[in-house]
Design a protein around this motif. Structure first.
Motif, mmCIF file in Angstrom:
data_model
loop_
_atom_site.group_PDB
_atom_site.id
_atom_site.type_symbol
_atom_site.label_atom_id
_atom_site.label_comp_id
_atom_site.label_asym_id
_atom_site.label_seq_id
_atom_site.Cartn_x
_atom_site.Cartn_y
_atom_site.Cartn_z
ATOM 1 N N GLN A 370 0.913 -1.042 0.132
ATOM 2 C CA GLN A 370 0.034 -0.034 -0.003
ATOM 3 C C GLN A 370 0.841 1.064 -0.074
ATOM 4 O O GLN A 370 2.065 1.180 0.063
ATOM 5 N N SER B 137 -2.886 4.785 -5.037
ATOM 6 C CA SER B 137 -2.278 3.416 -5.328
ATOM 7 C C SER B 137 -0.420 3.700 -5.444
ATOM 8 O O SER B 137 -0.361 4.730 -6.025
ATOM 9 N N ASP B 157 -5.185 -2.564 -4.360
ATOM 10 C CA ASP B 157 -3.918 -2.216 -4.408
ATOM 11 C C ASP B 157 -2.959 -3.233 -4.953
ATOM 12 O O ASP B 157 -2.173 -3.302 -5.595
#
Lengths: 667, 667
Positions: A370, B137, B157
């Motif tokens: 992330q 992202s 993600d």
């Protein structure tokens, strides 16, 4: 075989593209002596080449044979004369292409000279710890603790290609091909005490190895054996047949064997490799309780789902207070979501704390890349944490986690591509421990075995006669010799006799003898009001010999006990009627097994609930287990019975009775 | 929403590590206008920054909100005043942490200004085709044809991180978070006609979307929808609950919905990604017949095993003669083993030939790196072959096949890590085609629906009364209003009446009214010899009102029809007794469905064999299907019934009868 000092390569060649070239190339790293044999060359790669193995002036411990199939017999004769003990026949063109005759010829020569042989039609063998690679593999494997036995060379080839990515190496590797002589059990015997082998992988298409069960069971008590069985489907069996010339055996038999041996059974190639990975790197997992740490809630949920499917538990953490300190306001549950912004330090602190958690037997650490995530740094932290219990990871993603994954693997931490795979690997790890801990009660088996063998010996003549007759009455008489509970019964030949017997027995059942599918053709009359009339009816249609038995008036559950002999004797237990016929709900095993194993077999039935008191019908479960246990021993000692079918067995509150019995005699 | 011209980022910041930073960074590639909003800054990344959205002198189409949770209401008020139509609330700290009040406040403001909102607690949204990436992202996705809807940001993600390795890109991506306003169905509606979307992936933990079924069903007729449902297990549900603040709904309901929508249901994250890959790159697969080409027999066997598990067929090749020419002596079967020494040319020739095979609907090409294998060259050849049907590969291995795999992927050919995964992907491909072809008979549904609505309308008063009473007699009377087959029956209040009714009905059953678990407490007397006596017995214990019904003397099969209303009405059909109680063998659906769907539901029962003539018991299957179909419509139109339980329904040779009936009224 795995530790030769001098190796001959018969069929070695300097021609690239030939097996005799690649094998010799791979063998160049071997520290012992090499003797290439090929009449066409005087030296290959600077090593002296001989016309025949007989020309070599040294003791040869192992010969690798890569000559054309038709030359193999001659070459083997020479090996025999030279006194070679072990050969690996790489050459193909034997039973796998229908050339059974040539294979038999080879078998004869092996016997004559007492040579042990691997192959033919195989990939060769490896002992990575002495740099011995007598295969034509592209990749030269690293030293490691995984040993592999495979019927297929290509499967080994693929594994050897994958292992470097996982940073794990091998110990012994052998491809058995057509298994003309050396079988799985021979190799397992060697691996059992091999200190360089920690986990064994077997790829199998078919077995013809009578010793397998016994040996494998022993080895699996010491080391995990991971099995991948191909040829389960009809299509797969066809493919297996044309592939190795061996009929793939019955699924059910294999499954029973693997289960009984205590194997880790894997369903796909991926699971197979994943399991090798975890056993190669992780310590024993002594319980089924797993702690899951994740920086992504969603994947925690998926891991939790998988845990339930694979019978792992996710208990609460006992180190909640310490975790709360690190995670502040977070909700401390399992899976533990340490949230998307988790730093390497947070991972480290949390993993250190949970490692001390007495509630847990193993761990899965999940990471997704992330915004703030630093996968490689997390990996570095994880590697440094002192690990006392199994720990696997799943770093999910591609580009961002590649480096971290290979770092983890380099340091002996498996990183699976999905959390589900990680959970599955842990569940396999635990399964081995559980299976290892399973203790067989050999005493109780021995006791009944001896008792039954005595009975068999004492009643030899009568038993032979009864089995020969083979009708229901005779089989039940045979069973009662061993004190199995069958209804009291008599053969009668007239209405008068029928009436007389019925007076003695009370309510009765009449059955014609020697009739198949008795119920379907109306050859059974249950509890008639007029016994004479019933006798007359049956006698008219089926002849005058009629079996009259007491009618068992009990509410109970119907079961089936069946047995069948092929490579091994195999017996099954199941619930009768719909359960067997519609749902195929049966458990199988190879006798002898102990009472506890029978209990587990019953527990595994989908309908097992029926045996535990359902709708007011009670069953004496201990009595039933004892009965099935003894029946399995009975079947075990009676080689002359090829098939047996006791169906139904009625189990009730205070006992059970075998109501019908059929057998098929052996040759 | 997906095609804004001007975007405001409320909470944009130049501080690295904050979401407002990463999102603005990602948005820099967007070709439209950007308006960062943050009172602390006058410009960020050289773009003018505003104190409030109200200060912007332009029309804002979309606002991305990344301010602290407590500020969200105020910011939304401003958006409302500004006339913003769409907002994405990234900010967390709402119902997922128990802050329901704040979430309700937000909901109020949205309503007031008629703003459509995604989130809160979400990851944002992407439209790769206009370089719009309003998420934080790490990876900026390539343009492609996959659209994703996810409840979890981290799952997106992870997928975005993996896709570059597979060389596939995305179209629209949206993370829904707490789903305060915009639901799955809103997004599906958009994607239905989106030309840039070929396949839709949904990651779901729970649904609260009443339109979902209707919309999703329509969309799935046009485009494959792949679903990954998390929170199936008890542990998973717990995790899901603490994760998104939403109760994971009942599994069974979800499964019924997905099946009915015609989704491709995947069980693991890996299968989910694999399925996206195949649908993104491969044409429609119009049948279940697969040709498998392999250079390793063992993997061919594993692929064949997997094919059988996934209901794919491996028919013989019809182009045998041509194949024989290329392969000389080889055994032409399917899987086709082109042997370990297969060259790129052999792969090419064989694949070209089998591509013309009319027997086949799709192909799996397996390669393992063996001595002579040139993986990259094989890949190059495969890429060049003209492909008219789906083709996937599995190049098994690590180091040796890496380059070849990425080459294949670059050219739109999926390469799976195992043959089993390849087979599974093909089976999903075919499943979509089959589901798409499934036609619902809307006419037959409409016909019965109208008929029943008329009946309902005409008997409004009586129906209300009967449901209110709710006893067995009343429910059966209700059922008979719709001409459902129930035994004739009467309520009697004395021995005399009982006798009189029995004279009329013949053999009878007596039941006490308003008693639960009637059989267990002895409140049912079946076919008594003395009806007066039977009446007396029951009346003494259970009161004088006794139901007398005709006794249905038919050999048949017992079934159950049940219904329950939650998010959707859900009904189930199953075989009664042991099948329901011990085996939980039921099929579920959401009404209305057509007769054919009911037929499939029955076919899916493990015990379905019982309905097709078992042990001489016959069932009128068409009658039964019609009955269950009408019952499902009956349940569908009766909102006031919360639960219904018709158990057993006895189905026999020439009909069926509903023997017992219970309902639970709605509020």
């Amino acid at each position: 075989m795995f530790n030769p000092k001098a190796i001959a390569i018969i069929g070695a060649t300097p021609k690239e593209g030939k097996a005799g070239y690649s094998i010799l190339k791979n063998l160049l790293k071997f520290k012992g002596k090499l003797y290439p044999i090929n009449p066409k060359y005087s030296e290959i790669f600077g090593i002296k080449c001989y016309k025949s193995i007989l020309d070599v002036d040294d003791k040869i411990d192992l010969a690798i044979i890569v000559v054309p199939n038709v030359v193999v017999p001659q070459v083997l004769e020479e090996c025999g004369k030279k006194g070679v003990k072990y050969v690996v026949i790489i050459s193909a063109g034997f039973s796998e292409v229908g050339n059974v005759e040539l294979e038999n010829k080879v078998r004869g020569i092996l016997k004559k000279y007492n040579i042990r042989a691997i192959g033919p039609n195989c990939f060769g063998l490896i002992n990575a710890h002495i740099n011995l690679n007598a295969t034509f593999s592209k990749v030269f494997p690293e030293k490691g603790n995984i040993s592999l036995i495979s019927q297929s060379g290509a499967v080994i080839d693929a594994i050897l290609d994958i292992l470097p990515l996982l940073n794990i190496g091998v110990s012994k590797v052998v491809s058995l091909g057509n298994k003309i002589d050396i079988q799985e059990s021979d190799i397992l015997e060697i691996l059992k005490d091999d200190e360089e082998t920690r986990v064994i992988g077997i790829y199998l298409e078919s077995l013809k190895d009578k010793n397998f069960l016994k040996v494998a069971k022993e080895v699996a008590k010491k080391k995990p054996i991971i099995v991948l069985k191909a040829g389960k489907s009809e299509a797969g069996k066809r493919a297996a047949k044309s592939h190795t010339g061996a009929l793939a055996g019955e699924n059910e038999l294999y499954e029973a064997i693997f289960k009984q041996c205590g194997f880790i059974i894997t369903e796909t190639f991926e699971e197979f490799v994943d399991a090798l990975h975890v056993f190669s790197t992780q310590p024993e997992m002594r319980g089924n309780k797993v702690g899951i740490i994740t920086n992504a809630g969603g994947f925690g949920v998926l891991a939790a789902d998988a845990s339930e499917s694979y019978n792992l538990e996710l208990p609460e953490f006992s180190v909640k207070e310490e975790l709360k300190e690190v995670l502040k306001n977070a909700n401390i549950s399992n899976p533990l979501d340490i949230i998307g912004d988790a730093t390497p330090e947070r991972y480290e602190k949390v993993v250190k704390i949970v490692m001390k958690d007495k509630n847990m037997d193993g761990y899965l650490i999940i990471l997704t890349p992330q915004e703030m995530t630093k996968p490689l740094e997390v990996a570095e932290k994880l590697v440094r944490v002192e690990k006392v219990k199994p720990l696997v990871t799943s770093f999910i993603g591609g580009v961002s986690v590649k480096g971290a994954k290979s770092f983890l693997r380099k340091h002996g931490i498996p990183s699976y591509i999905t959390p589900e795979n990680g959970v599955k690997a842990l569940s396999n790890l635990y399964k081995f421990y559980k299976l290892k801990m399973r203790e067989e009660n050999e005493e109780e088996i021995k006791e009944i075995l001896e008792e039954f063998l005595n009975i068999k010996e004492e009643n030899k003549e009568e038993i032979r006669e009864l089995i020969k007759k083979g009708d229901e009455y005779s089989i039940k008489k045979l069973l009662s010799l061993y004190n199995f509970p069958v209804p009291r019964g008599y053969i009668v030949e007239s209405e008068e006799e029928a009436e007389e017997v019925a007076k003695k027995l009370g309510r009765v059942v009449l059955k014609a003898l020697n009739v198949y599918h008795k119920t379907d053709v109306g050859a059974v009359i249950i509890d008639p009001e007029d016994v004479r009339e019933a006798y007359k009816n049956l006698a008219e249609k089926f002849g005058n010999k009629i079996l009259i038995e007491e009618y068992i008036d009990e509410r109970g559950v119907e079961l089936i006990f069946g047995g069948k002999r092929s490579l091994y004797p195999l017996f099954l237990v199941g619930l009768g009627g719909i359960f067997t016929e519609v749902l195929k709900d049966v458990s199988l095993a190879i006798p002898p097994v102990d009472r506890n194993y029978i209990r587990e077999m019953l527990n595994e039935l989908k309908g097992s609930k029926l045996l535990k008191g359902y709708r007011g019908i009670e069953v004496d479960l201990d009595y039933l287990i004892d009965l099935l246990f003894k029946l399995s021993i009975f079947f075990y000692i009676h080689d002359e019975i090829r098939e047996i079918d006791l169906n139904p067995i009625l189990a009730y509150k205070d006992g059970a009775k075998i109501l019908d019995a059929k057998i098929v005699r052996g040759e």
